[in-house]
Design a protein around this motif. Structure first.
Motif, PDB file in Angstrom:
ATOM      1  N   SER A  94       0.823  -1.204   0.000  1.00 11.26           N
ATOM      2  CA  SER A  94       0.000   0.000   0.000  1.00 11.26           C
ATOM      3  C   SER A  94       0.861   1.259   0.000  1.00 11.26           C
ATOM      4  CB  SER A  94      -0.912   0.006   1.234  1.00 11.26           C
ATOM      5  OG  SER A  94      -0.145  -0.131   2.421  1.00 11.26           O
ATOM      6  N   LEU A  95       0.218   2.370  -0.293  1.00 10.53           N
ATOM      7  CA  LEU A  95       0.818   3.692  -0.145  1.00 10.53           C
ATOM      8  C   LEU A  95       0.311   4.224   1.184  1.00 10.53           C
ATOM      9  CD1 LEU A  95       2.259   6.284  -1.238  1.00 10.53           C
ATOM     10  CD2 LEU A  95       0.052   6.887  -2.278  1.00 10.53           C
ATOM     11  N   ILE A  96       1.220   4.529   2.132  1.00  3.36           N
ATOM     12  CA  ILE A  96       0.736   4.916   3.459  1.00  3.36           C
ATOM     13  C   ILE A  96       1.063   6.348   3.862  1.00  3.36           C
ATOM     14  CG2 ILE A  96       0.653   2.546   4.308  1.00  3.36           C
ATOM     15  CD1 ILE A  96       3.206   3.179   5.928  1.00  3.36           C
ATOM     16  N   HIS A  97       1.888   7.045   3.091  1.00  7.83           N
ATOM     17  CA  HIS A  97       2.213   8.418   3.476  1.00  7.83           C
ATOM     18  C   HIS A  97       2.746   9.185   2.272  1.00  7.83           C
ATOM     19  CE1 HIS A  97       2.815  11.380   6.630  1.00  7.83           C
ATOM     20  NE2 HIS A  97       3.988  11.663   6.125  1.00  7.83           N
ATOM     21  N   VAL A  98       2.424  10.473   2.229  1.00  8.23           N
ATOM     22  CA  VAL A  98       2.927  11.368   1.180  1.00  8.23           C
ATOM     23  C   VAL A  98       3.463  12.616   1.867  1.00  8.23           C
ATOM     24  CG1 VAL A  98       2.343  12.727  -0.874  1.00  8.23           C
ATOM     25  CG2 VAL A  98       1.233  10.509  -0.492  1.00  8.23           C
ATOM     26  N   VAL A  99       4.662  13.022   1.497  1.00  9.62           N
ATOM     27  CA  VAL A  99       5.264  14.249   2.023  1.00  9.62           C
ATOM     28  C   VAL A  99       5.483  15.188   0.847  1.00  9.62           C
ATOM     29  CG1 VAL A  99       7.271  15.270   3.153  1.00  9.62           C
ATOM     30  CG2 VAL A  99       6.407  13.057   3.936  1.00  9.62           C
ATOM     31  N   ASP A 100       4.827  16.343   0.904  1.00  8.42           N
ATOM     32  CA  ASP A 100       5.002  17.356  -0.135  1.00  8.42           C
ATOM     33  C   ASP A 100       5.951  18.420   0.379  1.00  8.42           C
ATOM     34  OD1 ASP A 100       3.436  16.513  -2.313  1.00  8.42           O
ATOM     35  OD2 ASP A 100       1.606  17.135  -1.286  1.00  8.42           O
ATOM     36  N   GLY A 101       7.003  18.671  -0.388  1.00  8.28           N
ATOM     37  CA  GLY A 101       7.947  19.732  -0.084  1.00  8.28           C
ATOM     38  C   GLY A 101       7.859  20.808  -1.145  1.00  8.28           C
ATOM     39  N   ALA A 102       8.678  21.820  -0.995  1.00 11.34           N
ATOM     40  CA  ALA A 102       8.667  22.928  -1.954  1.00 11.34           C
ATOM     41  C   ALA A 102       9.080  22.477  -3.354  1.00 11.34           C
ATOM     42  CB  ALA A 102       9.593  24.037  -1.464  1.00 11.34           C
ATOM     43  N   GLU A 103      10.033  21.540  -3.417  1.00 12.96           N
ATOM     44  CA  GLU A 103      10.563  21.129  -4.718  1.00 12.96           C
ATOM     45  C   GLU A 103      10.346  19.663  -5.062  1.00 12.96           C
ATOM     46  OE1 GLU A 103      14.612  22.377  -5.136  1.00 12.96           O
ATOM     47  OE2 GLU A 103      14.171  24.367  -4.345  1.00 12.96           O
ATOM     48  N   GLU A 104       9.885  18.872  -4.068  1.00 15.68           N
ATOM     49  CA  GLU A 104       9.688  17.451  -4.356  1.00 15.68           C
ATOM     50  C   GLU A 104       8.553  16.872  -3.538  1.00 15.68           C
ATOM     51  OE1 GLU A 104      13.376  15.436  -3.463  1.00 15.68           O
ATOM     52  OE2 GLU A 104      12.783  15.117  -1.404  1.00 15.68           O
ATOM     53  N   ARG A 105       8.017  15.781  -4.066  1.00 16.04           N
ATOM     54  CA  ARG A 105       6.986  15.002  -3.381  1.00 16.04           C
ATOM     55  C   ARG A 105       7.572  13.612  -3.167  1.00 16.04           C
ATOM     56  NH1 ARG A 105       2.092  15.537  -6.489  1.00 16.04           N
ATOM     57  NH2 ARG A 105       1.491  17.017  -4.897  1.00 16.04           N
ATOM     58  N   GLN A 106       7.425  13.104  -1.931  1.00 16.78           N
ATOM     59  CA  GLN A 106       7.888  11.756  -1.628  1.00 16.78           C
ATOM     60  C   GLN A 106       6.680  10.898  -1.273  1.00 16.78           C
ATOM     61  OE1 GLN A 106      11.720  11.095   0.485  1.00 16.78           O
ATOM     62  NE2 GLN A 106      11.394  13.195   1.181  1.00 16.78           N
ATOM     63  N   LEU A 107       6.582   9.746  -1.927  1.00 20.11           N
ATOM     64  CA  LEU A 107       5.503   8.801  -1.660  1.00 20.11           C
ATOM     65  C   LEU A 107       6.099   7.579  -0.974  1.00 20.11           C
ATOM     66  CD1 LEU A 107       4.922  10.070  -4.819  1.00 20.11           C
ATOM     67  CD2 LEU A 107       2.725   9.186  -4.081  1.00 20.11           C
ATOM     68  N   PHE A 108       5.537   7.202   0.161  1.00 16.31           N
ATOM     69  CA  PHE A 108       6.056   6.102   0.969  1.00 16.31           C
ATOM     70  C   PHE A 108       5.132   4.897   0.855  1.00 16.31           C
ATOM     71  CE2 PHE A 108       7.985   9.890   2.517  1.00 16.31           C
ATOM     72  CZ  PHE A 108       9.262   9.511   2.848  1.00 16.31           C
ATOM     73  N   PHE A 109       5.681   3.862   0.216  1.00 19.43           N
ATOM     74  CA  PHE A 109       4.942   2.621   0.008  1.00 19.43           C
ATOM     75  C   PHE A 109       5.355   1.590   1.053  1.00 19.43           C
ATOM     76  CE2 PHE A 109       4.698   4.602  -4.127  1.00 19.43           C
ATOM     77  CZ  PHE A 109       3.430   4.272  -4.580  1.00 19.43           C
ATOM     78  N   LEU A 110       4.379   0.902   1.607  1.00 19.45           N
ATOM     79  CA  LEU A 110       4.620  -0.215   2.511  1.00 19.45           C
ATOM     80  C   LEU A 110       4.750  -1.472   1.662  1.00 19.45           C
ATOM     81  CD1 LEU A 110       4.730  -1.297   5.437  1.00 19.45           C
ATOM     82  CD2 LEU A 110       2.236  -1.552   5.293  1.00 19.45           C
ATOM     83  N   ALA A 111       5.791  -2.249   1.919  1.00 14.78           N
ATOM     84  CA  ALA A 111       6.043  -3.451   1.116  1.00 14.78           C
ATOM     85  C   ALA A 111       6.743  -4.493   1.981  1.00 14.78           C
ATOM     86  CB  ALA A 111       6.915  -3.106  -0.087  1.00 14.78           C
ATOM     87  N   THR A 112       6.761  -5.702   1.494  1.00  9.32           N
ATOM     88  CA  THR A 112       7.543  -6.757   2.131  1.00  9.32           C
ATOM     89  C   THR A 112       8.705  -7.110   1.213  1.00  9.32           C
ATOM     90  OG1 THR A 112       6.141  -8.473   1.158  1.00  9.32           O
ATOM     91  CG2 THR A 112       5.574  -7.729   3.388  1.00  9.32           C
TER      92      THR A 112
END
Length: 152
Positions: free
Chosen positions: A64-82
């Motif tokens: 799943s995708l469990i978190h998104v962090v938006d910054g001024a110049e980039e977006r980080q998407l945090f996927f949960l995986a095994t």
């Protein structure tokens, strides 16, 4: 805006694979495996799987995708995986051949509040999320349907 994908890779021992970054004149810190989405990546998930192969020599199974962090110049998407196994001898990422980028040490950290607190995991929001949901991380809502709908 640059898009980056990161993997919260849970191991069979209920650990999380992290990368300890060691750079001159900077205190060591830890990040989750991942990197920038490239033009040739078929999807965000494909980008993460490519990064896991490059950085760890392993194959992940995305949950799943469990978190998104938006910054001024980039977006980080945090996927949960095994991830079942990885082979550092199979790493191919460009960061491993450029000494000016510092050192990258793979470290498995227990997926517990104490384990997460024992390292300086960046970004802090993700460290807090993992520590708070240590035993129920796979119960977190998958943000992909909501995020993809809003990204259109």
């Amino acid at each position: 805006m640059k898009t980056r994908v990161r993997g919260i890779l849970v191991t069979p021992d209920n650990g999380v694979l992290t990368i300890k970054r060691v750079r001159p004149a900077t205190a060591p810190y830890w990040v989750l495996p991942g990197g920038g989405v490239e033009n040739g990546d078929a999807s965000l998930e494909a980008a993460l799987l490519r990064e896991v192969r490059e950085e760890l020599g392993g194959e992940a199974h995305i949950h799943s995708l469990i978190h998104v962090v938006d910054g001024a110049e980039e977006r980080q998407l945090f996927f949960l995986a095994t991830i079942e196994s990885w082979d550092l001898a199979e790493r191919t990422g460009p960061e491993f051949t450029d000494p000016s980028r510092g050192e990258y040490h793979v470290q498995e950290v227990p997926l517990t509040a104490a384990g997460i607190a024992s390292i300086d995991l960046k970004p802090e929001q993700v460290a807090e999320l993992l520590a708070e949901h240590e035993s129920g991380v796979f119960d977190l809502v998958d943000l992909r349907p909501e995020w993809l709908a809003s990204a259109r």
